[in-house]
Design a protein around this motif. Structure first.
Motif, PDB file in Angstrom:
ATOM      1  N   UNK A 184     -33.717 -21.586 -31.574  1.00 30.37           N
ATOM      2  CA  UNK A 184     -33.060 -20.780 -32.596  1.00 30.37           C
ATOM      3  C   UNK A 184     -31.749 -20.184 -32.104  1.00 30.37           C
ATOM      4  N   UNK A 185     -30.878 -19.929 -33.045  1.00 29.54           N
ATOM      5  CA  UNK A 185     -29.629 -19.241 -32.737  1.00 29.54           C
ATOM      6  C   UNK A 185     -29.579 -17.984 -33.593  1.00 29.54           C
ATOM      7  N   UNK A 186     -29.273 -16.866 -32.947  1.00 29.96           N
ATOM      8  CA  UNK A 186     -29.269 -15.571 -33.630  1.00 29.96           C
ATOM      9  C   UNK A 186     -28.067 -14.807 -33.125  1.00 29.96           C
ATOM     10  N   UNK A 225     -41.959 -17.000 -34.797  1.00 25.57           N
ATOM     11  CA  UNK A 225     -43.396 -17.207 -34.682  1.00 25.57           C
ATOM     12  C   UNK A 225     -43.838 -18.428 -35.479  1.00 25.57           C
ATOM     13  N   UNK A 226     -43.444 -18.470 -36.737  1.00 27.50           N
ATOM     14  CA  UNK A 226     -43.884 -19.560 -37.602  1.00 27.50           C
ATOM     15  C   UNK A 226     -43.440 -20.916 -37.059  1.00 27.50           C
ATOM     16  N   UNK A 227     -42.233 -20.970 -36.506  1.00 25.26           N
ATOM     17  CA  UNK A 227     -41.683 -22.254 -36.058  1.00 25.26           C
ATOM     18  C   UNK A 227     -42.169 -22.642 -34.669  1.00 25.26           C
ATOM     19  N   UNK A 228     -42.763 -21.706 -33.948  1.00 26.67           N
ATOM     20  CA  UNK A 228     -43.147 -21.968 -32.564  1.00 26.67           C
ATOM     21  C   UNK A 228     -41.937 -22.204 -31.676  1.00 26.67           C
ATOM     22  N   UNK A 229     -40.881 -21.436 -31.920  1.00 23.59           N
ATOM     23  CA  UNK A 229     -39.638 -21.621 -31.157  1.00 23.59           C
ATOM     24  C   UNK A 229     -39.876 -21.394 -29.669  1.00 23.59           C
ATOM     25  N   UNK A 230     -39.290 -22.274 -28.831  1.00 23.00           N
ATOM     26  CA  UNK A 230     -39.431 -22.116 -27.379  1.00 23.00           C
ATOM     27  C   UNK A 230     -38.220 -21.420 -26.772  1.00 23.00           C
ATOM     28  N   UNK A 231     -37.124 -21.400 -27.518  1.00 24.15           N
ATOM     29  CA  UNK A 231     -35.913 -20.804 -26.948  1.00 24.15           C
ATOM     30  C   UNK A 231     -35.071 -20.186 -28.052  1.00 24.15           C
ATOM     31  N   UNK A 232     -34.246 -19.227 -27.612  1.00 22.84           N
ATOM     32  CA  UNK A 232     -33.372 -18.530 -28.549  1.00 22.84           C
ATOM     33  C   UNK A 232     -32.033 -18.279 -27.863  1.00 22.84           C
ATOM     34  N   UNK A 233     -30.967 -18.572 -28.592  1.00 25.16           N
ATOM     35  CA  UNK A 233     -29.640 -18.215 -28.096  1.00 25.16           C
ATOM     36  C   UNK A 233     -29.225 -16.978 -28.877  1.00 25.16           C
ATOM     37  N   UNK A 270     -37.464 -19.064 -23.311  1.00 20.26           N
ATOM     38  CA  UNK A 270     -36.101 -18.978 -22.778  1.00 20.26           C
ATOM     39  C   UNK A 270     -35.185 -18.218 -23.720  1.00 20.26           C
ATOM     40  N   UNK A 271     -34.441 -17.304 -23.123  1.00 19.28           N
ATOM     41  CA  UNK A 271     -33.430 -16.584 -23.877  1.00 19.28           C
ATOM     42  C   UNK A 271     -32.086 -16.900 -23.255  1.00 19.28           C
ATOM     43  N   UNK A 272     -31.200 -17.466 -24.053  1.00 18.32           N
ATOM     44  CA  UNK A 272     -29.845 -17.731 -23.570  1.00 18.32           C
ATOM     45  C   UNK A 272     -28.985 -16.602 -24.114  1.00 18.32           C
ATOM     46  N   UNK A 273     -28.454 -15.814 -23.214  1.00 18.73           N
ATOM     47  CA  UNK A 273     -27.800 -14.577 -23.641  1.00 18.73           C
ATOM     48  C   UNK A 273     -26.288 -14.657 -23.520  1.00 18.73           C
ATOM     49  N   UNK A 278     -25.153  -9.292 -17.654  1.00 17.91           N
ATOM     50  CA  UNK A 278     -26.535  -9.656 -17.942  1.00 17.91           C
ATOM     51  C   UNK A 278     -27.391  -9.515 -16.685  1.00 17.91           C
ATOM     52  N   UNK A 279     -28.442  -8.749 -16.843  1.00 22.01           N
ATOM     53  CA  UNK A 279     -29.321  -8.487 -15.699  1.00 22.01           C
ATOM     54  C   UNK A 279     -30.242  -9.695 -15.519  1.00 22.01           C
ATOM     55  N   UNK A 280     -30.263 -10.265 -14.311  1.00 20.72           N
ATOM     56  CA  UNK A 280     -31.138 -11.422 -14.086  1.00 20.72           C
ATOM     57  C   UNK A 280     -32.603 -11.040 -14.309  1.00 20.72           C
ATOM     58  N   UNK A 281     -33.308 -11.904 -14.949  1.00 20.01           N
ATOM     59  CA  UNK A 281     -34.683 -11.607 -15.340  1.00 20.01           C
ATOM     60  C   UNK A 281     -35.341 -12.950 -15.624  1.00 20.01           C
ATOM     61  N   UNK A 282     -36.640 -13.032 -15.456  1.00 19.82           N
ATOM     62  CA  UNK A 282     -37.328 -14.294 -15.697  1.00 19.82           C
ATOM     63  C   UNK A 282     -37.171 -14.718 -17.168  1.00 19.82           C
ATOM     64  N   UNK A 283     -36.798 -15.972 -17.364  1.00 18.92           N
ATOM     65  CA  UNK A 283     -36.670 -16.479 -18.729  1.00 18.92           C
ATOM     66  C   UNK A 283     -35.353 -16.128 -19.400  1.00 18.92           C
ATOM     67  N   UNK A 284     -34.480 -15.399 -18.687  1.00 15.87           N
ATOM     68  CA  UNK A 284     -33.204 -15.027 -19.291  1.00 15.87           C
ATOM     69  C   UNK A 284     -32.080 -15.818 -18.616  1.00 15.87           C
ATOM     70  N   UNK A 285     -31.253 -16.454 -19.436  1.00 16.10           N
ATOM     71  CA  UNK A 285     -30.165 -17.262 -18.906  1.00 16.10           C
ATOM     72  C   UNK A 285     -28.838 -16.648 -19.344  1.00 16.10           C
ATOM     73  N   UNK A 286     -27.961 -16.457 -18.376  1.00 18.38           N
ATOM     74  CA  UNK A 286     -26.627 -15.912 -18.669  1.00 18.38           C
ATOM     75  C   UNK A 286     -25.753 -17.059 -19.188  1.00 18.38           C
ATOM     76  N   UNK A 287     -25.456 -17.038 -20.461  1.00 20.35           N
ATOM     77  CA  UNK A 287     -24.744 -18.141 -21.125  1.00 20.35           C
ATOM     78  C   UNK A 287     -23.424 -18.469 -20.430  1.00 20.35           C
TER      79      UNK A 287
END
Ligand code: WTA
Length: 574
Positions: A105-107, A145-153, A172-175, A180-189
């Motif tokens: 997803x993109x938000x 939730x409904x889509x079962x998204x694995x990642x979000x930008x 995965x969160x692409x931020x 951006x503070x490094x954190x598990x699952x967070x990617x600095x775009x």
């Protein structure tokens, strides 16, 4: 049925890709359209390739693909730039294991990063799910939730609205943002983009593989995920040619956000499939800034919505004269009924007819339109585009003669027809309950010349400023407020917005009606769901009309509001 039918605006027609409008249904074939695509020869399919890379391969890498303006940025990207950037982000996505079929997803607000992300997601074969930046917690969560998204930008600013703990599948969160503070699952775009290679393999898919999942509102239940496949590009390309009239050298501006299907099908796919310059403007509506956008970018084809045109009309003619809009060649509208007076005003003030187009999230592309070359009857949506067969049918599937109102239906299938409602087969089947037809949920009639005239919705879906709002979603949010016992939501006619959202509310014991409470409840929806879903009007009632099975009868609420007879009340509670 309408006194306007005789009125035709047929002068001033721009040159058109359709020539003199002729009924071409008989000799039209989608296969001829397929020949426009490289995959007709190579057998390799990916919409992102056709939209971007193909133009680079054809030696047009230096042509301008994207002109982005908002109050803080003014940037230009060539097709070569977008190829490189989408490749980079495709590599970033792949480095986290994102692959074909994943929902990503993109938000975020409109920005070059949003467009790059969407292209990259498609490039790796994943299914993109665009969200409006205005969405709040509940709206975001329901869709992920409904889509079962694995990642979000998303952006650092919007991150607080993403309830990660409640979304176990979201890995995965692409931020996009600073510090951006490094954190598990967070990617600095930005950081990862810098390191990523501008070369990437394209994931070749099948024409029937998933492209995009647009959530949209119905009258019952949560928003539904309308699923489109790569094959939709046939419709995007073809309507881009015959309806948008796109030609080499055009500068095209679609004012819609990609959170809405218009902002993807016609804000990304159609223009880039044609290799034209696509203007994107962020920020809010303001007549001056919008005219400025046309002037500054020398926009030639402009696609907007009735609400915007009504606001331009409200802003008056004088402001138009302050800008040079002489580059405009073709103007179009979508999303709600386009009032005849707006068409007349547009013709007088812009010197161009505003061409109405009808379609839906579910249809993926334009189906009933006013072509550049055809005479316009102000107030009519136009005629079906070649390859599309539309009719007015009754509830048994009988085709009705001209001037009889009924269900607006389309013969199945067509290239951009939705292929699924995500996780909801029964909902999908409802649209196709009459064999051979897609039932739109709109009512309309056709006149003796084959023009279609919109009459209304069959269900309770609200169309406020062109945005579809499901009353159920708003009602569900309302009853979460501690003061609200029950809520029923309807669309109330409004001269500018088409409809506004009005809520009828019965209060819980211990709460007294007041203006402050109204404001607070409206804010609660705005902050929990989204601004466009917040009721602009609230009316407190001791009790709401309900069926014996407990369903709130919105039809009765509407009748109260409009001072109309309430109709059949046989199912009412007492
Ligand atoms: C309404 C995606 C009148 C209609 C583009 C439809 C229109 C719903 C028009 C789809 C039009 C759209 N004239 N009504 N030209 N275009 N609508 O999926 O009720 O957000 O069913 O739009 O908007 O809304 P959606």
């Amino acid at each position: 049925m309408s006194q306007l039918q005789g009125e035709i605006i047929s002068v001033g027609a721009p040159s058109s890709n359709l020539g003199d409008y002729v009924e071409t249904y008989d000799n039209f074939s989608w296969e001829d359209v397929e020949k426009q695509f490289s995959w007709y020869e190579t057998g390799k399919v990916n919409l992102a390739y056709e939209a971007i890379d193909r133009h680079v391969d054809a030696g047009k890498g230096d042509q301008i693909a994207l002109r982005f303006n908002d109050p803080t940025r003014d940037e230009t990207y060539t097709f070569g730039d977008l190829q490189a950037k989408s490749n980079q982000f495709a590599n970033v996505l792949r480095s986290r294991g994102i692959s074909k079929g994943d929902r990503v997803f993109v938000f975020m607000p409109r920005s070059p990063e949003l467009y790059v992300s969407i292209l990259a997601i498609i490039k790796v074969g994943a299914v993109v799910g665009p969200l409006f930046e205005a969405f709040m917690e509940t709206a975001v969560k329901d869709r992920l939730e409904d889509s079962g998204a694995v990642a979000l930008v998303t952006t650092t600013a919007l991150l607080p609205r993403v309830k990660r703990k409640e979304l176990p599948l979201l890995q995965h969160l692409f931020l996009v943002g600073k510090d951006i503070v490094p954190e598990k699952g967070v990617v600095d775009y930005y950081k990862e983009m810098e390191l990523a290679s501008p070369e990437a393999e394209i994931e070749w898919v099948n024409r029937e593989d998933g492209l995009i999942l647009h959530y949209t509102s119905g009258s019952t239940g949560k928003p539904k995920g309308v699923y489109h496949v790569h094959n939709a590009m046939l419709q995007h390309y073809y309507t881009g040619k015959v309806v948008l009239d796109l030609k080499e050298g055009d500068v095209y501006w679609c004012t819609a956000d990609p959170g809405w299907v218009t902002g993807t099908s016609y804000g990304i796919f159609a223009p880039w499939l044609h290799g034209v310059t696509n203007v994107v403007r962020g920020g809010r509506f303001s007549p001056g800034d919008w005219y400025e956008t046309i002037q500054k970018n020398k926009v030639s084809v402009w696609y907007s919505a009735p609400t915007a045109f009504r606001m331009f009309m409200g802003a008056g003619e004088d402001i138009v004269k302050q800008y040079d809009l002489s580059t405009l060649r073709h103007i179009l509208s979508v999303g709600e009924p386009l009032n005849p007076e707006v068409v007349r005003w547009g013709y007088k003030v812009y010197g161009h007819r505003i061409h109405d187009t009808w379609w839906m999230t579910e249809t993926g592309g334009q189906l009933i339109c006013n072509y550049p070359s055809m005479p316009i009857k102000p107030g009519s949506m136009g005629k079906p585009v070649p390859g599309i067969h539309a009719a007015i049918i009754d509830d048994n599937g009988k085709v009705l003669p001209p001037h009889r109102m009924g269900n607006l239906a389309i013969r199945t299938p067509w290239p951009s027809m939705m292929r699924l409602i995500w996780n909801n087969a029964p909902k999908y089947e409802e649209y196709f309950r009459i064999p051979g037809w897609y039932i739109s949920g709109d009512t309309a009639y056709m006149d003796e010349d084959g023009y279609f005239w919109f009459q209304g919705r069959i269900d309770d879906v609200i169309n406020s400023s062109g945005e579809r709002v499901g009353p159920f979603e708003v009602e569900s949010k309302l009853v979460e407020h501690p003061a609200v016992a029950e809520a029923g939501v309807i669309g109330k006619p409004d001269p500018t917005r088409g409809e506004i959202i009005k809520a009828f509310i019965s209060l819980r014991e211990g709460f007294a009606p007041s203006e402050e409470l109204k404001a607070e409840i409206s804010r609660f929806v705005k902050e929990g769901l989204s601004a466009h879903a917040a009721p602009r009007e609230i009316e407190f009632k001791d009790r709401l009309p309900k069926t014996r099975s407990g369903k709130i009868m919105r039809r009765v609420l509407k009748a109260w509001e409009l001072n109309l007879p309430a109709g059949d009340l046989s199912t009412i509670e007492d």
